[in-house]
Design a protein around this motif. Structure first.
Motif, mmCIF file in Angstrom:
data_model
loop_
_atom_site.group_PDB
_atom_site.id
_atom_site.type_symbol
_atom_site.label_atom_id
_atom_site.label_comp_id
_atom_site.label_asym_id
_atom_site.label_seq_id
_atom_site.Cartn_x
_atom_site.Cartn_y
_atom_site.Cartn_z
ATOM 1 N N LEU A 156 0.662 -0.900 0.034
ATOM 2 C CA LEU A 156 -0.136 0.024 -0.240
ATOM 3 C C LEU A 156 0.826 1.196 -0.106
ATOM 4 N N PRO A 157 1.056 1.757 -1.012
ATOM 5 C CA PRO A 157 1.408 3.471 -1.142
ATOM 6 C C PRO A 157 1.167 4.515 0.232
ATOM 7 N N ILE A 158 0.238 4.535 -0.473
ATOM 8 C CA ILE A 158 -0.950 5.303 0.787
ATOM 9 C C ILE A 158 -1.701 4.691 1.941
ATOM 10 N N PRO A 159 -1.114 3.966 2.598
ATOM 11 C CA PRO A 159 -1.938 3.349 4.172
ATOM 12 C C PRO A 159 -2.722 4.111 4.611
ATOM 13 N N PHE A 160 -2.197 5.352 5.199
ATOM 14 C CA PHE A 160 -3.248 4.975 5.720
ATOM 15 C C PHE A 160 -3.406 7.319 5.602
ATOM 16 N N ALA A 161 -3.200 8.200 4.891
ATOM 17 C CA ALA A 161 -3.760 9.266 5.236
ATOM 18 C C ALA A 161 -4.316 9.055 3.065
ATOM 19 N N THR A 162 -5.732 8.394 3.591
ATOM 20 C CA THR A 162 -6.325 8.446 2.839
ATOM 21 C C THR A 162 -7.312 8.949 1.806
ATOM 22 N N LYS A 163 -7.897 9.938 2.726
ATOM 23 C CA LYS A 163 -8.773 10.769 2.538
ATOM 24 C C LYS A 163 -8.597 11.947 1.409
ATOM 25 N N GLY A 164 -9.211 11.897 0.435
ATOM 26 C CA GLY A 164 -9.741 12.626 -0.937
ATOM 27 C C GLY A 164 -8.171 12.376 -1.962
ATOM 28 N N VAL A 165 -8.090 10.870 -2.201
ATOM 29 C CA VAL A 165 -7.274 10.905 -2.983
ATOM 30 C C VAL A 165 -7.020 9.356 -3.795
ATOM 31 N N GLU A 166 -6.393 9.608 -4.524
ATOM 32 C CA GLU A 166 -7.176 7.710 -6.047
ATOM 33 C C GLU A 166 -5.825 6.651 -4.578
ATOM 34 N N THR A 167 -5.904 5.812 -3.952
ATOM 35 C CA THR A 167 -4.926 5.037 -3.798
ATOM 36 C C THR A 167 -5.069 3.797 -4.854
ATOM 37 N N VAL A 168 -3.731 2.856 -4.223
ATOM 38 C CA VAL A 168 -3.392 1.545 -4.818
ATOM 39 C C VAL A 168 -3.122 0.715 -4.339
ATOM 40 N N LEU A 169 -3.279 -0.807 -4.805
ATOM 41 C CA LEU A 169 -2.773 -1.807 -3.724
ATOM 42 C C LEU A 169 -2.502 -2.531 -5.116
ATOM 43 N N GLN A 170 -0.664 -3.378 -4.497
ATOM 44 C CA GLN A 170 -0.394 -4.032 -5.580
ATOM 45 C C GLN A 170 0.032 -5.334 -5.184
ATOM 46 N N VAL A 171 -0.145 -6.273 -5.591
ATOM 47 C CA VAL A 171 -0.670 -7.605 -5.559
ATOM 48 C C VAL A 171 -0.044 -7.964 -6.447
ATOM 49 N N GLY A 172 1.421 -8.414 -6.107
ATOM 50 C CA GLY A 172 2.253 -9.118 -6.882
ATOM 51 C C GLY A 172 2.643 -8.304 -7.659
ATOM 52 N N GLU A 173 2.414 -8.134 -9.432
ATOM 53 C CA GLU A 173 2.810 -7.859 -10.045
ATOM 54 C C GLU A 173 1.889 -6.984 -10.832
ATOM 55 N N GLN A 174 0.707 -7.519 -9.827
ATOM 56 C CA GLN A 174 -0.897 -6.270 -11.054
ATOM 57 C C GLN A 174 -1.248 -4.986 -9.628
ATOM 58 N N THR A 175 -2.115 -4.106 -10.184
ATOM 59 C CA THR A 175 -1.932 -3.149 -9.520
ATOM 60 C C THR A 175 -3.285 -2.933 -9.442
ATOM 61 N N GLU A 176 -3.848 -2.697 -8.143
ATOM 62 C CA GLU A 176 -5.835 -2.686 -7.861
ATOM 63 C C GLU A 176 -6.133 -1.186 -7.617
ATOM 64 N N ARG A 177 -6.422 -0.405 -8.637
ATOM 65 C CA ARG A 177 -6.654 0.899 -7.577
ATOM 66 C C ARG A 177 -8.149 1.187 -7.026
ATOM 67 N N PHE A 178 -8.600 1.642 -6.049
ATOM 68 C CA PHE A 178 -9.511 2.191 -5.758
ATOM 69 C C PHE A 178 -9.792 3.710 -5.845
ATOM 70 N N ALA A 179 -11.527 4.213 -6.664
ATOM 71 C CA ALA A 179 -11.576 5.311 -6.147
ATOM 72 C C ALA A 179 -11.432 6.645 -5.367
ATOM 73 N N ILE A 180 -11.320 7.065 -5.546
ATOM 74 C CA ILE A 180 -11.479 8.796 -4.582
ATOM 75 C C ILE A 180 -12.329 8.744 -3.461
ATOM 76 N N CYS A 181 -12.220 8.660 -2.485
ATOM 77 C CA CYS A 181 -13.090 8.685 -1.415
ATOM 78 C C CYS A 181 -12.958 8.976 0.130
ATOM 79 N N ASP A 182 -14.134 9.107 0.644
ATOM 80 C CA ASP A 182 -13.743 9.766 2.488
ATOM 81 C C ASP A 182 -14.215 9.093 4.068
ATOM 82 N N PRO A 183 -13.182 7.847 3.847
ATOM 83 C CA PRO A 183 -12.934 7.039 4.710
ATOM 84 C C PRO A 183 -13.615 7.967 6.461
ATOM 85 N N TYR A 184 -13.637 9.044 6.683
ATOM 86 C CA TYR A 184 -13.547 9.466 7.703
ATOM 87 C C TYR A 184 -15.548 9.615 7.396
ATOM 88 N N ALA A 185 -15.791 9.883 6.735
ATOM 89 C CA ALA A 185 -17.657 9.634 6.702
ATOM 90 C C ALA A 185 -17.955 8.449 5.993
#
Length: 338
Positions: A252-281
């Motif tokens: 996880l390149p952005i594990p904690f400060a995730t509000k308002g940014v596009e985040t990714v999860l690298q799974v081996g050679e693959q990359t999963e992307r997550f839409a911008i959201c507000d985890p506080y909300a």
């Protein structure tokens, strides 16, 4: 839900007020020790009233308290809120010891009111996906975890420098990788070692850990898992988290400060992307649903107690290690990066 905000804190302004309004919750009042500061905060954020702490908690038109006070004030004011029949969303760390969390748990049970430790990162979809992948064994058993959360805190009047207010980098930042490691391993850690640096005692009459490196062991059913992390507010910004499984890497390149940014999860050679959201909300929405009885609280006080016990062990190691192996340092010039 009708909310009262306890403390005119930056986190309340930047994160919780927008999260409450995203859920169409009512913000009834804010409480502040300084009446003028409280009035200015209320005016800036369009909150109807600014009152003192006792008046806020005693109000009949408030259902939930958000406790944004410095760490040392989490226990007394959360207990007071529970005694007045209020539910409490409390900033992390929930308390300064496992014994304090036990007091909150007892008061929560006695009052029938809920308390949630506000680890917002757990309400981002990437957290659930990471936990799902580890639990599934898709990349084989978990073997190793590494996290880092550091930044340069240049304001020497900030409460994080003050031991009497529950300051220190482990409380402020180390709690995040510790919490994530515990969630992924599913068992409580053994603290193997802590290397720390403490501030000079003279600043506030005591010392806090401004930097620490911890090594943990998690004895899972699939075998031991090693975890280590860095936490500091005397170093440049660095925040990431990664895991080694038997057959691949998760990152996880952005594990904690995730509000308002596009985040990714690298799974081996693959990359999963997550839409911008507000985890506080999302966190606020979940807590309100639990308060209404529509769902169970995902992370209860037993979970927070495990976190606090691990933090107690880390802090004991941090202060013992510094006393034996390092000299205290005078902030900020000796430890704040340019």
């Amino acid at each position: 839900m009708r909310w009262g905000i306890l403390g005119a804190a930056r986190i309340a302004a930047s994160a919780l007020i927008p999260a409450l309004r995203a859920n169409r919750s009512d913000i009834v009042a804010v409480a502040c020790r300084d009446a003028a500061r409280g009035a200015a905060f209320a005016a800036t954020h369009h909150i109807p009233e600014a009152v003192d702490y006792d008046a806020l908690i005693a109000r009949d038109d408030i259902d939930v308290i958000y406790n944004a006070l410095p760490n040392h004030a989490h226990l007394p004011w959360t207990l007071t809120a529970l005694q007045h029949g209020k539910h409490v969303l409390c900033e992390k760390p929930l308390a300064l010891s496992a014994g304090e969390v036990e007091q909150m748990r007892d008061a929560s049970r006695a009052s029938g009111r809920l308390v949630l430790e506000a680890f917002m990162y757990r309400f981002h979809p990437q957290f659930d996906r990471l936990c799902e992948l580890v639990a599934s064994g898709a990349l084989g058993p978990l073997k190793w975890m590494r996290g880092s959360f550091t930044y340069a805190l240049r304001d020497m009047t900030d409460c994080r420098w003050d031991p009497a207010l529950g300051g220190g980098a482990l409380y402020d930042l180390g709690c995040y990788p510790l919490s994530l490691m515990r969630s992924l391993a599913g068992v409580e850690p053994v603290v193997l070692s802590v290397a720390s640096r403490l501030t000079e005692p003279g600043l506030y009459g005591g010392s806090v850990d401004h930097a620490a490196h911890a090594v943990l062991r998690f004895d899972t059913a699939a075998g031991p898992v090693l975890g280590h992390f860095d936490a500091a507010f005397s170093l440049p910004w660095h925040c990431q988290f990664e895991l080694l499984c038997e057959h691949g890497l998760l990152r996880l390149p952005i594990p904690f400060a995730t509000k308002g940014v596009e985040t990714v999860l690298q799974v081996g050679e693959q990359t999963e992307r997550f839409a911008i959201c507000d985890p506080y909300a999302t966190m606020v929405g979940h807590f309100e649903a639990a308060v209404r009885g529509e769902c169970a609280l995902r992370f209860g006080l037993d979970e927070s107690l495990g976190q606090a016990r691990a933090m107690d062990a880390l802090l004991a190691g941090a202060h013992a290690t510094d006393a034996l192996n390092t000299s205290h340092e005078r902030p900020p010039s000796a430890i704040i990066a340019p």
